[in-house]
Design a protein around this motif. Structure first.
Motif, mmCIF file in Angstrom:
data_model
loop_
_atom_site.group_PDB
_atom_site.id
_atom_site.type_symbol
_atom_site.label_atom_id
_atom_site.label_comp_id
_atom_site.label_asym_id
_atom_site.label_seq_id
_atom_site.Cartn_x
_atom_site.Cartn_y
_atom_site.Cartn_z
ATOM 1 N N ARG A 194 -14.491 3.047 1.973
ATOM 2 C CA ARG A 194 -13.152 2.701 2.450
ATOM 3 C C ARG A 194 -12.707 1.320 1.985
ATOM 4 N N THR A 195 -13.474 0.759 1.097
ATOM 5 C CA THR A 195 -13.101 -0.560 0.584
ATOM 6 C C THR A 195 -12.339 -0.463 -0.728
ATOM 7 N N SER A 196 -12.244 0.725 -1.243
ATOM 8 C CA SER A 196 -11.508 0.922 -2.491
ATOM 9 C C SER A 196 -10.865 2.292 -2.471
ATOM 10 N N GLY A 197 -9.959 2.512 -3.386
ATOM 11 C CA GLY A 197 -9.295 3.800 -3.467
ATOM 12 C C GLY A 197 -8.228 3.957 -2.397
ATOM 13 N N PRO A 198 -7.725 5.183 -2.212
ATOM 14 C CA PRO A 198 -6.626 5.423 -1.270
ATOM 15 C C PRO A 198 -6.941 4.993 0.164
ATOM 16 N N THR A 199 -8.184 5.163 0.591
ATOM 17 C CA THR A 199 -8.520 4.848 1.983
ATOM 18 C C THR A 199 -8.476 3.362 2.275
ATOM 19 N N ARG A 252 -6.223 1.377 1.861
ATOM 20 C CA ARG A 252 -4.876 0.934 2.196
ATOM 21 C C ARG A 252 -4.499 1.276 3.630
ATOM 22 N N TYR A 253 -5.464 1.831 4.395
ATOM 23 C CA TYR A 253 -5.181 2.223 5.771
ATOM 24 C C TYR A 253 -6.138 1.513 6.722
ATOM 25 N N ASP A 254 -5.661 1.270 7.950
ATOM 26 C CA ASP A 254 -6.521 0.688 8.982
ATOM 27 C C ASP A 254 -7.592 1.691 9.361
ATOM 28 N N GLU A 255 -8.673 1.178 9.905
ATOM 29 C CA GLU A 255 -9.801 2.019 10.271
ATOM 30 C C GLU A 255 -9.416 3.073 11.305
ATOM 31 N N ASP A 256 -8.633 2.684 12.298
ATOM 32 C CA ASP A 256 -8.271 3.653 13.339
ATOM 33 C C ASP A 256 -7.406 4.785 12.775
ATOM 34 N N VAL A 257 -6.588 4.464 11.763
ATOM 35 C CA VAL A 257 -5.790 5.507 11.108
ATOM 36 C C VAL A 257 -6.707 6.470 10.362
ATOM 37 N N LEU A 258 -7.677 5.951 9.663
ATOM 38 C CA LEU A 258 -8.613 6.794 8.916
ATOM 39 C C LEU A 258 -9.446 7.658 9.846
ATOM 40 N N VAL A 259 -9.851 7.088 10.978
ATOM 41 C CA VAL A 259 -10.635 7.865 11.952
ATOM 42 C C VAL A 259 -9.810 9.040 12.470
ATOM 43 N N ASP A 260 -8.548 8.760 12.783
ATOM 44 C CA ASP A 260 -7.668 9.831 13.268
ATOM 45 C C ASP A 260 -7.476 10.905 12.204
ATOM 46 N N LEU A 261 -7.236 10.493 10.968
ATOM 47 C CA LEU A 261 -7.053 11.462 9.884
ATOM 48 C C LEU A 261 -8.319 12.273 9.655
ATOM 49 N N ARG A 262 -9.449 11.624 9.761
ATOM 50 C CA ARG A 262 -10.719 12.304 9.548
ATOM 51 C C ARG A 262 -10.960 13.349 10.632
#
Length: 249
Positions: A95-100, A102-112
């Motif tokens: 999550r330190t590079s690429g599309p992910t 650019r999003y906050d961690e909580d947003v990524l957790v929700d999407l996941r």
């Protein structure tokens, strides 16, 4: 709006950029716009819509629908599973590079979490659809066997009826032959009560006249005289069991 993200350390511009990012997130704009296919929220939203349609459609399948229709839904489910699996891999990756990045961690957790739910739904639907396909294969095979058995039964019944017809025809022909023999015998029999004549009775009543006498049908056959018609030398009623005028048939 919504395309700027906070890059740390960023003490000078952090507050306004962070505020803009949060506003975009709240408004669902830019990178957070679920209507844009190239954003992660957009991809997850598209997966949810496609999964809903695909899973609901496959749930409507029932026995008797046919392999072609089942396979069509299995293909759709496989596509949805592949898409969901790819998104999960992306969201579980670095999550330190690429599309992910650019999003906050909580947003990524929700999407996941949303992606995982859809992937599980698709996987469960695949299991159900695979089971239905196996049932369809068994049903089709059973129908094939039943059709072959019915065809065999029909063929055997037709053969039986043909054999009965043949036997009936043979019986009619045999009866016609007996009738003709009796008619011929009656036509050639001498008139009774004639004058003169030295014909001697062959013994028991109904004999054919003359001095020829047979003890039984074996004797008639041994003499090569079978069958005997009424009126012929050696004919006796005792040799004609069915009384049809033909002895030792």
């Amino acid at each position: 709006m919504g395309h700027a993200v906070v890059v740390e350390p960023n003490e000078k511009f952090y507050p306004p950029v962070h505020e803009a990012e949060q506003a975009a997130r709240a408004a669902g704009a830019g990178l957070h716009d679920a209507e844009v296919d190239c954003t992660l929220p957009g991809q997850v939203a598209a997966l949810e819509d496609d999964t809903e349609n695909t899973v609901v459609a496959s749930a409507g399948l029932a026995t008797g629908v046919g392999l072609e229709e089942v396979d069509r839904h299995r293909t759709r489910l496989a596509t949805a599973a592949t898409t969901g699996g790819a998104l999960l891999a992306l969201l579980d990756g670095d999550r330190t590079s690429g599309p992910t990045s650019r999003y906050d961690e909580d947003v990524l957790v929700d999407l996941r979490e949303r992606t995982a739910r859809q992937h599980e739904r698709v996987t469960a639907a695949q299991v159900t659809t695979d089971a239905l396909r196996a049932t369809e294969e068994q049903r089709i095979e059973a129908e094939r066997v039943a059709a072959e058995e019915e065809a065999r039964r029909v063929a055997e019944e037709a053969a039986r009826q043909a054999d009965e017809a043949r036997r009936a025809e043979e019986a009619r022909e045999a009866d016609a032959a007996r009738q003709a023999a009796r008619a011929a015998s009656a036509a050639s029999a001498p008139a009774s009560g004639g004058s003169g004549g030295s014909a001697a009775s062959g013994g028991s009543g109904g004999s054919g006249g003359g001095s020829v006498f047979y003890q039984n049908c074996d004797a008639v056959r041994a003499a090569g005289a079978a069958p005997l018609l009424v009126g012929q030398p050696g004919y006796a009623r005792k040799l004609d069991r069915d009384g049809d005028g033909v002895a030792c048939e």
